[in-house]
Design a protein around this motif. Structure first.
Motif, mmCIF file in Angstrom:
data_model
loop_
_atom_site.group_PDB
_atom_site.id
_atom_site.type_symbol
_atom_site.label_atom_id
_atom_site.label_comp_id
_atom_site.label_asym_id
_atom_site.label_seq_id
_atom_site.Cartn_x
_atom_site.Cartn_y
_atom_site.Cartn_z
ATOM 1 N N GLU A 1 46.165 33.760 50.643
ATOM 2 C CA GLU A 1 46.378 32.983 49.421
ATOM 3 C C GLU A 1 46.536 33.902 48.212
ATOM 4 O O GLU A 1 47.369 33.644 47.332
ATOM 5 C CB GLU A 1 45.199 32.030 49.210
ATOM 6 C CG GLU A 1 45.139 30.893 50.232
ATOM 7 C CD GLU A 1 43.929 30.005 50.024
ATOM 8 O OE1 GLU A 1 43.089 30.359 49.154
ATOM 9 O OE2 GLU A 1 43.821 28.973 50.712
ATOM 10 N N LYS A 2 45.742 34.984 48.185
ATOM 11 C CA LYS A 2 45.849 35.940 47.085
ATOM 12 C C LYS A 2 47.222 36.595 47.076
ATOM 13 O O LYS A 2 47.875 36.696 46.024
ATOM 14 C CB LYS A 2 44.755 37.002 47.230
ATOM 15 C CG LYS A 2 44.743 38.027 46.110
ATOM 16 C CD LYS A 2 43.618 39.029 46.316
ATOM 17 C CE LYS A 2 43.617 40.087 45.217
ATOM 18 N NZ LYS A 2 42.532 41.091 45.435
ATOM 19 N N LYS B 1 49.766 34.064 45.976
ATOM 20 C CA LYS B 1 49.749 33.881 44.523
ATOM 21 C C LYS B 1 50.407 35.063 43.817
ATOM 22 O O LYS B 1 51.167 34.881 42.858
ATOM 23 C CB LYS B 1 48.306 33.712 44.047
ATOM 24 C CG LYS B 1 47.681 32.378 44.436
ATOM 25 C CD LYS B 1 46.259 32.265 43.915
ATOM 26 C CE LYS B 1 45.640 30.928 44.299
ATOM 27 N NZ LYS B 1 44.230 30.812 43.818
ATOM 28 N N GLU B 2 50.103 36.285 44.306
ATOM 29 C CA GLU B 2 50.731 37.459 43.705
ATOM 30 C C GLU B 2 52.243 37.429 43.905
ATOM 31 O O GLU B 2 53.008 37.769 42.991
ATOM 32 C CB GLU B 2 50.142 38.729 44.319
ATOM 33 C CG GLU B 2 48.685 38.975 43.929
ATOM 34 C CD GLU B 2 48.122 40.227 44.573
ATOM 35 O OE1 GLU B 2 48.855 40.830 45.399
ATOM 36 O OE2 GLU B 2 46.980 40.597 44.256
ATOM 37 N N GLU C 1 54.010 34.707 44.291
ATOM 38 C CA GLU C 1 54.532 33.663 43.406
ATOM 39 C C GLU C 1 54.626 34.165 41.970
ATOM 40 O O GLU C 1 55.608 33.891 41.268
ATOM 41 C CB GLU C 1 53.624 32.431 43.475
ATOM 42 C CG GLU C 1 53.734 31.667 44.795
ATOM 43 C CD GLU C 1 52.805 30.474 44.835
ATOM 44 O OE1 GLU C 1 52.002 30.333 43.885
ATOM 45 O OE2 GLU C 1 52.883 29.692 45.804
ATOM 46 N N LYS C 2 53.578 34.921 41.537
ATOM 47 C CA LYS C 2 53.623 35.485 40.189
ATOM 48 C C LYS C 2 54.802 36.444 40.044
ATOM 49 O O LYS C 2 55.533 36.414 39.047
ATOM 50 C CB LYS C 2 52.311 36.213 39.885
ATOM 51 C CG LYS C 2 51.119 35.289 39.692
ATOM 52 C CD LYS C 2 49.869 36.095 39.383
ATOM 53 C CE LYS C 2 48.663 35.184 39.197
ATOM 54 N NZ LYS C 2 47.423 35.966 38.921
ATOM 55 N N GLN D 1 57.929 34.423 39.996
ATOM 56 C CA GLN D 1 58.093 33.767 38.703
ATOM 57 C C GLN D 1 58.514 34.775 37.637
ATOM 58 O O GLN D 1 59.371 34.484 36.788
ATOM 59 C CB GLN D 1 56.779 33.080 38.294
ATOM 60 C CG GLN D 1 56.425 31.867 39.141
ATOM 61 C CD GLN D 1 57.410 30.732 38.964
ATOM 62 O OE1 GLN D 1 58.049 30.601 37.923
ATOM 63 N NE2 GLN D 1 57.548 29.908 39.994
#
Length: 203
Positions: free
Chosen positions: A106-107, A110-111, A113-114, A117
């Motif tokens: 998940e980390k 998220k990284e 995805e960041k 983005q």
């Protein structure tokens, strides 16, 4: 008289010997009987002792057997308990590992995805800037095209006016004699940049 006494003494002596013999025989019989009873009693005691010893041995063997069975049961219970504890520890360790892996995934997600983005934002910003620049260039090109068209129209009007002036001033000139005054103007070929830009956007 003396002979009588001797006979009496002899009879008494024989009687005493007989009594002594009977008494001795009775004593011997009693001794033999007591010995026989003693042997029987001794054998009985031996049998009782042997029976008691055998009973004790059987009891001890039974205790040892029961102790061994109990020890085996306790050992088996300990093994089962240890197995359950190890299985529980392995299950807990597996859950912790799965949780850590899930948290790490998940980390990383998220990284990612960041990062996505951020890259998307940069690309979007760059695209907007490029579109703005293209729009500015398009507007400038349209302005230049309009200015060129106006300039061409003014040049044509000026040439036409000058041609009219030549025709009025020098009516007798044949075609081509006044070319040195107003030479033939070659029109440059301009591409339709707006259409090309629209075609590029469509592609």
């Amino acid at each position: 008289m003396q002979r009588y006494l001797e006979n009496e003494l002899k009879r008494e002596s024989e009687a005493a010997e007989q009594r002594m013999a009977h008494k001795l025989q009775r004593i011997l019989m009693e001794c033999a009987l007591e010995k026989m009873h003693a042997v029987v009693e001794a054998r009985k005691q031996e049998r009782q002792t042997a029976s008691q010893a055998m009973a004790k041995q059987q009891k001890y063997s039974l205790v040892v057997l029961n102790t061994g069975i109990l020890a085996n049961e306790i050992h088996q219970k300990n093994l089962d308990q240890l197995k359950k504890e190890k299985l529980y520890e392995m299950s807990v360790a597996l859950d912790i590992t799965q949780k850590e892996n899930q948290e790490e995934a998940e980390k990383q997600l998220k990284e990612a995805e960041k990062t996505h983005q951020a890259i998307y934002g940069e690309v979007t910003t760059s695209l907007r800037e490029t579109e703005a620049q293209v729009q500015i260039l398009t507007q400038q090109l349209e302005s230049m095209t309009a200015w060129k068209d106006n300039l061409e129209a003014e040049i044509e009007e000026t040439r036409q006016s000058f041609q009219n002036y030549i025709d009025i001033t020098f009516p007798k000139l044949t075609p081509g004699q006044a070319d040195f005054i107003l030479p033939f103007r070659k029109r440059p070929e301009y591409r339709d940049t707006k259409k090309e830009t629209d075609n590029d956007k469509g592609m």
